[in-house]
Write a protein that holds these residues in place. Structure first.
Motif, PDB file in Angstrom:
ATOM      1  N   LEU A 371       5.020   8.488  -2.725  1.00  0.00           N
ATOM      2  CA  LEU A 371       3.675   9.086  -3.527  1.00  0.00           C
ATOM      3  C   LEU A 371       2.900  10.154  -2.610  1.00  0.00           C
ATOM      4  O   LEU A 371       3.050  10.098  -1.291  1.00  0.00           O
ATOM      5  N   GLU A 388      -0.698   9.334 -10.126  1.00  0.00           N
ATOM      6  CA  GLU A 388      -0.459   8.272  -9.186  1.00  0.00           C
ATOM      7  C   GLU A 388      -0.316   8.809  -7.846  1.00  0.00           C
ATOM      8  O   GLU A 388       0.518   9.696  -7.672  1.00  0.00           O
ATOM      9  N   ILE A 390      -1.877   8.212  -3.173  1.00  0.00           N
ATOM     10  CA  ILE A 390      -2.631   7.547  -2.323  1.00  0.00           C
ATOM     11  C   ILE A 390      -4.024   8.031  -1.857  1.00  0.00           C
ATOM     12  O   ILE A 390      -3.603   9.236  -1.577  1.00  0.00           O
ATOM     13  N   HIS A 403      -4.411   2.735  -3.482  1.00  0.00           N
ATOM     14  CA  HIS A 403      -3.390   3.375  -4.441  1.00  0.00           C
ATOM     15  C   HIS A 403      -3.906   3.315  -5.610  1.00  0.00           C
ATOM     16  O   HIS A 403      -4.496   2.602  -6.281  1.00  0.00           O
ATOM     17  N   ARG A 405      -3.583   4.648  -9.840  1.00  0.00           N
ATOM     18  CA  ARG A 405      -2.554   4.871 -10.868  1.00  0.00           C
ATOM     19  C   ARG A 405      -3.681   4.984 -12.028  1.00  0.00           C
ATOM     20  O   ARG A 405      -4.054   4.185 -12.934  1.00  0.00           O
ATOM     21  N   ALA A 429       1.599   3.111   3.012  1.00  0.00           N
ATOM     22  CA  ALA A 429       1.049   3.101   1.487  1.00  0.00           C
ATOM     23  C   ALA A 429       1.774   4.144   0.575  1.00  0.00           C
ATOM     24  O   ALA A 429       1.899   3.779  -0.629  1.00  0.00           O
ATOM     25  N   ARG A 430       2.225   5.223   1.201  1.00  0.00           N
ATOM     26  CA  ARG A 430       2.924   6.313   0.468  1.00  0.00           C
ATOM     27  C   ARG A 430       4.234   5.542   0.215  1.00  0.00           C
ATOM     28  O   ARG A 430       5.022   6.071  -0.845  1.00  0.00           O
TER      29      ARG A 430
END
Length: 434
Positions: A371, A388, A390, A403, A405, A429-430
């Motif tokens: 991401l 989407e 981070i 995160h 979306r 997180a990515r």
């Protein structure tokens, strides 16, 4: 190729005339500079992101003569000039007007138009629609500049021209035209219902939608379609639909797909990403020189990248051009650690920022993640992406990582004053490498 306002378009600039205040809208422009901690800031609108090599040269001349010598790309395919002397406004306007970059003083902040940057270049949706999309861009820009009402549009209001692949349709523009066969579809805001109209009527329908929005927004003070109360927004869609064409259901794409860095088509174009959207004068000259040797055009993307249309003749010529751009520090392949990394200007350029997020983003760069990630120095989150991603926001309590979306946001994690832990949390997180 895509085409912006032709060089022969008559200028309606009158530097001595009044410039609309935008009803409190503080978005910077070219005629109304914004004060920042690193000097004044000008935002130059580039409809569709399309620049000829000569106009690109003019932007660099402005950056070197009046500012810090660098060019900063925005999330709408525009260019910001930073470090300006606050007294340079008149001379800056003269330079940009002579280059054809400022056709109307009253509308200079209203010319926010993004367009599919690969239209006609990669053998996909855009190849058939490219000439039509170029005409739509030129006509829409001209109509906006010719509309007295459109001068009141906020600097945040956004038009999008999508060649059918869904890339800029996913950006959540206020008015979107989507190429569809021999016609186009008109979307208002994020509505799933679109209206089918003949291609030749697309720009006028888009302008009508924007003017109708202005009438609907009078009492609410909304700057964008999404800011309208639900009932007012529904009435806006009904009004525009009654004047447009038959309605069809086409949900807006939720995933944003920027052009991948590298070659596209059979030596038809190359694409590069720009680390943190910041270009040195040397990098800009190299890009402009590459454009001048081939298609004489640059396309700035809403993802802080640049597409250089060819033709390049042979795949080897495109590869050589990419190698030179990579040596200059630009991203020319998807595997770069900088792929998908973005940040606002941060401290010391912005007084509201709580930290130097660009330095922090650089320190946390690691293997490319699944991401994209965007670092913001304060809760305003200027220039954040869509779709989407981070989201890393500096707060008084530390760096908040979440995160995002679309309109949904997962419960955040906060990391306090530990660079190693921050880098690890962002990497986790990515997600795993692509």
């Amino acid at each position: 190729m895509l085409a912006a306002m032709p060089d022969s378009a008559p200028s309606r600039l009158s530097t001595g005339g009044p410039v609309p205040s935008g009803s409190g809208d503080a978005c910077p422009g070219t005629l109304r500079l914004h004060r920042a901690d690193d000097g004044a800031l000008a935002r130059v609108r580039v409809p569709g992101g399309v620049l000829s090599a000569d106009r690109a040269d003019a932007l660099l001349a402005a950056a070197e003569r009046f500012g810090d010598g660098e060019l900063h790309l925005t999330s709408r395919g525009n260019v910001q000039l930073r470090g300006l002397d606050a007294a340079c406004g008149g001379a800056l306007a003269e330079l940009l007007t002579a280059a054809g970059l400022l056709p109307s003083a009253a509308h200079e902040r209203a010319r926010n138009i993004v367009a599919s940057p690969l239209a006609g270049l990669d053998g996909g949706h855009g190849r058939e629609g490219s000439p039509a999309l170029g005409r739509l861009l030129a006509e829409l820009d001209g109509l906006v500049c010719g509309s007295a009402a459109a001068a009141s549009l906020s600097g945040r209001f956004l038009f999008a021209l999508d060649d059918g692949r869904g890339d800029v349709d996913a950006l959540g523009a206020d008015v979107t035209l989507i190429a569809a066969g021999d016609g186009c579809l008109l979307r208002i805001g994020a509505e799933d219902e679109v209206f089918r109209i003949p291609s030749g009527e697309g720009p006028r329908a888009a302008l009508l939608a924007a003017e109708t929005f202005l009438r609907a927004a009078r009492d609410s003070g909304a700057w964008r379609v999404k800011d309208l109360p639900d009932d007012v927004r529904a009435e806006l869609v009904r009004t525009v639909g009654a004047a447009a064409g038959p309605a069809v259901r086409r949900p807006r794409p939720r995933t944003v797909a920027p052009p991948a860095p590298g070659p596209h088509g059979s030596a038809d174009a190359i694409s590069v990403d720009v680390p943190l959207g910041r270009l040195t004068s040397a990098q800009w000259r190299l890009l402009t020189g590459t454009a001048r040797r081939h298609g004489d055009e640059l396309r700035l993307t809403p993802w802080r990248g640049i597409v250089v249309p060819g033709p390049f003749g042979r795949p080897e010529d495109a590869a050589d051009a990419l190698a030179a751009l990579a040596a200059a520090g630009l991203i020319t392949a998807p595997g770069s650690p900088w792929t998908g990394v973005g940040a606002c200007i941060g401290h010391p350029g912005c007084a509201k920022s709580l930290s130097d997020v660009r330095a922090e983003a650089g320190a946390a760069v690691g293997p490319v993640g699944r991401l994209p990630v965007y670092w913001s120095g304060c809760e305003r989150r200027c220039g954040h992406p869509h779709g989407e991603w981070i989201d890393v926001v500096v707060t008084p309590d530390g760096h908040r990582i979440s995160h995002v979306r679309g309109e949904r946001r997962d419960p955040p994690q906060t990391v306090r004053d530990d660079p190693a832990a921050l880098a690890a949390a962002v990497a986790a997180a990515r997600g795993r490498s692509l």
